[in-house]
Design a protein around this motif. Structure first.
Motif, PDB file in Angstrom:
ATOM      1  N   ALA A   1      29.942  61.425  67.233  1.00 25.36           N
ATOM      2  CA  ALA A   1      30.724  62.661  67.230  1.00 25.36           C
ATOM      3  C   ALA A   1      31.797  62.580  66.152  1.00 25.36           C
ATOM      4  O   ALA A   1      32.186  61.494  65.720  1.00 25.36           O
ATOM      5  N   THR A   2      32.255  63.739  65.721  1.00 21.11           N
ATOM      6  CA  THR A   2      33.373  63.823  64.795  1.00 21.11           C
ATOM      7  C   THR A   2      34.260  64.989  65.224  1.00 21.11           C
ATOM      8  O   THR A   2      33.798  65.886  65.926  1.00 21.11           O
ATOM      9  N   LEU A   3      35.501  64.950  64.830  1.00 19.34           N
ATOM     10  CA  LEU A   3      36.405  66.044  65.156  1.00 19.34           C
ATOM     11  C   LEU A   3      36.058  67.248  64.292  1.00 19.34           C
ATOM     12  O   LEU A   3      35.723  67.102  63.113  1.00 19.34           O
ATOM     13  N   LYS A   4      36.160  68.429  64.857  1.00 16.75           N
ATOM     14  CA  LYS A   4      35.824  69.650  64.116  1.00 16.75           C
ATOM     15  C   LYS A   4      36.670  69.796  62.862  1.00 16.75           C
ATOM     16  O   LYS A   4      36.195  70.280  61.848  1.00 16.75           O
ATOM     17  N   LYS A   5      37.909  69.357  62.916  1.00 16.28           N
ATOM     18  CA  LYS A   5      38.784  69.483  61.742  1.00 16.28           C
ATOM     19  C   LYS A   5      38.292  68.618  60.577  1.00 16.28           C
ATOM     20  O   LYS A   5      38.637  68.882  59.435  1.00 16.28           O
ATOM     21  N   ASN A   6      37.480  67.592  60.859  1.00 14.83           N
ATOM     22  CA  ASN A   6      36.943  66.727  59.808  1.00 14.83           C
ATOM     23  C   ASN A   6      35.525  67.107  59.394  1.00 14.83           C
ATOM     24  O   ASN A   6      34.993  66.544  58.455  1.00 14.83           O
ATOM     25  N   ALA A   7      34.917  68.021  60.108  1.00 15.68           N
ATOM     26  CA  ALA A   7      33.536  68.417  59.821  1.00 15.68           C
ATOM     27  C   ALA A   7      33.524  69.522  58.773  1.00 15.68           C
ATOM     28  O   ALA A   7      34.126  70.571  58.955  1.00 15.68           O
ATOM     29  N   VAL A   8      32.844  69.261  57.682  1.00 17.44           N
ATOM     30  CA  VAL A   8      32.696  70.242  56.611  1.00 17.44           C
ATOM     31  C   VAL A   8      31.207  70.526  56.462  1.00 17.44           C
ATOM     32  O   VAL A   8      30.395  69.601  56.399  1.00 17.44           O
ATOM     33  N   ALA A   9      30.854  71.801  56.408  1.00 15.87           N
ATOM     34  CA  ALA A   9      29.444  72.187  56.308  1.00 15.87           C
ATOM     35  C   ALA A   9      28.789  71.547  55.083  1.00 15.87           C
ATOM     36  O   ALA A   9      29.371  71.508  54.002  1.00 15.87           O
ATOM     37  N   ASN A  10      27.588  71.042  55.288  1.00 14.31           N
ATOM     38  CA  ASN A  10      26.767  70.443  54.222  1.00 14.31           C
ATOM     39  C   ASN A  10      27.420  69.244  53.540  1.00 14.31           C
ATOM     40  O   ASN A  10      27.087  68.916  52.413  1.00 14.31           O
ATOM     41  N   LYS A  11      28.372  68.612  54.191  1.00 20.13           N
ATOM     42  CA  LYS A  11      29.004  67.417  53.647  1.00 20.13           C
ATOM     43  C   LYS A  11      29.042  66.343  54.725  1.00 20.13           C
ATOM     44  O   LYS A  11      29.463  66.596  55.844  1.00 20.13           O
TER      45      LYS A  11
ATOM     46  N   VAL B   1      35.616  68.802  69.236  1.00 20.87           N
ATOM     47  CA  VAL B   1      34.630  67.794  68.843  1.00 20.87           C
ATOM     48  C   VAL B   1      33.285  68.439  68.553  1.00 20.87           C
ATOM     49  O   VAL B   1      32.897  69.406  69.213  1.00 20.87           O
ATOM     50  N   VAL B   2      32.587  67.887  67.588  1.00 18.63           N
ATOM     51  CA  VAL B   2      31.224  68.301  67.303  1.00 18.63           C
ATOM     52  C   VAL B   2      30.350  67.037  67.311  1.00 18.63           C
ATOM     53  O   VAL B   2      30.760  65.991  66.793  1.00 18.63           O
ATOM     54  N   LEU B   3      29.192  67.133  67.956  1.00 22.19           N
ATOM     55  CA  LEU B   3      28.271  65.989  67.947  1.00 22.19           C
ATOM     56  C   LEU B   3      27.696  65.849  66.550  1.00 22.19           C
ATOM     57  O   LEU B   3      27.382  66.833  65.889  1.00 22.19           O
ATOM     58  N   TYR B   4      27.579  64.627  66.109  1.00 26.90           N
ATOM     59  CA  TYR B   4      27.099  64.338  64.753  1.00 26.90           C
ATOM     60  C   TYR B   4      25.652  63.888  64.843  1.00 26.90           C
ATOM     61  O   TYR B   4      25.354  62.828  65.385  1.00 26.90           O
TER      62      TYR B   4
END
Length: 74
Positions: A17-27, A69-72
């Motif tokens: 998982a990663t925090l949504k604030k650290n999740a960037v689309a296509n990266k 949170v978003v599952l990775y």
């Protein structure tokens, strides 16, 4: 109330998982921003999950998990 069931929380163990604030689309996130769900605990009669990140251990209720949170999935 919107809470984890024990079965639901346990089914998330060992997922990344990663925090949504650290999740960037296509990266792809930096390895230090990816955590693994490593445990389940009960606080005040509410089931929470525990995520181990590179530099910290955090716990989330279901509401917090859904909002932060978003599952990775590789």
């Amino acid at each position: 109330m919107n809470e984890f069931s024990l079965e639901e929380a346990v089914s998330l163990i060992y997922r990344l998982a990663t925090l949504k604030k650290n999740a960037v689309a296509n990266k792809k996130p930096d390895i230090t921003q990816i955590g693994h769900i490593c445990g389940v605990l009960t606080m005040n009669d509410q089931i929470e999950i525990v995520i181990k990140f590179h530099d910290e251990l955090r716990q989330f209720t279901k509401e917090e998990f859904k909002s932060k949170v978003v599952l990775y999935d590789k």
